[in-house]
Design an enzyme around this catalytic site. Structure first.
Site, PDB file in Angstrom:
ATOM      1  NE  ARG A  15      -1.133   2.427   2.922  1.00 33.11           N
ATOM      2  CZ  ARG A  15      -0.552   3.525   3.385  1.00 33.11           C
ATOM      3  NH1 ARG A  15      -0.486   4.616   2.656  1.00 33.11           N
ATOM      4  NH2 ARG A  15       0.002   3.534   4.594  1.00 33.11           N
ATOM      5  CG  ASP A  16       3.303   4.345   2.973  1.00 33.18           C
ATOM      6  OD1 ASP A  16       3.734   5.098   2.090  1.00 33.18           O
ATOM      7  OD2 ASP A  16       3.166   4.699   4.153  1.00 33.18           O
ATOM      8  CG  HIS A 210       3.436   4.805   9.289  1.00 37.01           C
ATOM      9  ND1 HIS A 210       2.697   3.894   8.563  1.00 37.01           N
ATOM     10  CD2 HIS A 210       3.896   5.683   8.366  1.00 37.01           C
ATOM     11  CE1 HIS A 210       2.709   4.215   7.277  1.00 37.01           C
ATOM     12  NE2 HIS A 210       3.436   5.310   7.126  1.00 37.01           N
ATOM     13  CB  CYS A 243       2.069  10.337   1.350  1.00 37.13           C
ATOM     14  SG  CYS A 243       0.398  10.969   1.129  1.00 37.13           S
ATOM     15  CG  ASN A 252       6.647   3.439   4.995  1.00 37.25           C
ATOM     16  OD1 ASN A 252       6.263   3.592   3.847  1.00 37.25           O
ATOM     17  ND2 ASN A 252       5.895   3.717   6.032  1.00 37.25           N
TER      18      ASN A 252
END
Ligand code: HMG
Ligand code: MG
Length: 302
Positions: A15-16, A210, A243, A252
């Site tokens: 996802r990220d 996170h 993002c 991340n």
């Protein structure tokens, strides 16, 4: 220092990681990535998001991906999470029975507007029916708060903003709160202060970190969070991530780098680092990217 025996890693690379790639990654490659992560021992992951495909086309195959995972039979001991910004997203997601939905707010008013097109208070109003419907359907609800130490538009963010959003999310039914450093500007004490801001509203066992690694602080920040008593972290294989609405933010913290640190400290994750490194390298090769994990690079060069 009292370190735990176990830490739960939530791999957010599908996802990220993939939401921030210029190229749309084929659903089959996503499915392969997810299967690889699970085979390497990942027990919880963010598989996709049910957001507007106009805003994030990279996640536009959310339904197809969930269908493919369901068709291939999901692992009963793995938690499959999806991001959901509103009831529209929830209604689409629920058809595929995710184990958990993630409602994602922000400690920064400006980032909330840029990312989800509404104010912080409006976002809570949109999340409330999602949390209620998820609970009624037996689906877990996790809240994640972006920009808890810094914002690309507002600069430094104070812990009382984190406290406010934590309280609002818990009040509407979030069972877990993720504290996110979206643009990776945090340093250990600032991260600890952001985490502590949540302590009055939710048990520390239900708080996770996170951390994006833009400034190379994310492993140090993970250790700082661990020393505070945090036991769950979102990380991303090969350090993928970012993002689209947080310009300049890189990936991340790499799952491999965090797992290496934890295993070196005698803390269990259930993850096979050699297997995981190959999974991260495979997706990096597919994307034509240099592997963002120092540990994976070192292991693969041995
Ligand atoms: P909006 O335009 O304000 O929404 O977007 P709207 O309700 O006015 O609807 C406009 C159109 O979008 C309508 O379609 C809706 O049906 C559709 P139209 O009539 O024009 O054809 N729509 C949707 N379609 C599919 N799924 C939905 C949905 N909702 C509305 N759920 C919205 C509001 C939230 C939808 C939009 O701003 C959006 O999708 N934003 C994407 C945000 C995002 O995904 N950001 C990245 C994830 S967050 C992140 O990465 C941070 C995190 O990692 C932690 C950290 O690091 O900080 C979690
Ligand atoms: Mg993120």
């Amino acid at each position: 220092m009292n370190y735990p025996d176990n830490v739960l890693i939530v791999d957010v690379s599908p996802r990220d990681g993939l939401q921030n790639e210029k190229q749309n990654v084929p659903t089959d490659i996503k499915r392969e990535l997810i299967a690889g992560l699970i085979d390497a021992g990942v027990k919880k992951l963010e598989v996709t998001s049910f957001v507007s495909p106009k805003w994030v086309p990279q996640m536009g195959d959310n339904a197809a991906l969930m269908q493919a995972l369901n068709d291939a039979k999901r692992h009963s001991n793995v938690c499959y999470s999806v991001l959901v910004p509103n009831m529209r997203g929830f209604e689409s997601a629920v058809a595929y029975s995710p184990d958990e939905v993630v409602i994602f707010g922000s400690a920064s008013e400006a980032f909330s507007q840029k990312n989800i097109n509404c104010s912080i208070d409006e976002s809570i109003e949109r999340f409330a029916p999602v949390a209620a419907a998820a609970k009624a359907a037996g689906i877990k609800v996790r809240g994640v708060i972006s920009c808890t130490v810094g914002c690309p538009y507002e600069g430094e963010i104070s812990p009382d903003k984190v406290a406010y959003v934590t309280k609002r999310l818990v009040d509407i039914g979030a069972e877990h709160i993720g504290i996110a450093d979206t643009i990776g500007v945090g340093t250990p004490v600032k991260i600890q202060n952001a985490l502590k801001a949540a302590f009055d509203y939710i048990d520390i066992a239900d708080i996770s970190g996170h951390f994006h690694d833009t400034y190379g602080q994310a492993v140090a920040n993970t250790l700082a969070a661990l020393e505070l008593g945090i036991r769950q972290f979102d990380t991303s294989t090969a350090g993928l991530g970012g993002c689209p609405y947080a310009k300049g933010a890189t990936g991340n913290v790499a799952t491999e780098d965090v797992v290496y640190m934890l295993h070196g400290m005698g803390i269990h994750t259930g993850i096979d680092l050699d297997k995981l490194s190959l999974v991260g390298q495979r997706i990096s090769d597919h994307l034509g990217r240099k592997n963002g994990s120092k540990v994976a690079t070192a292991l693969l060069n041995r």
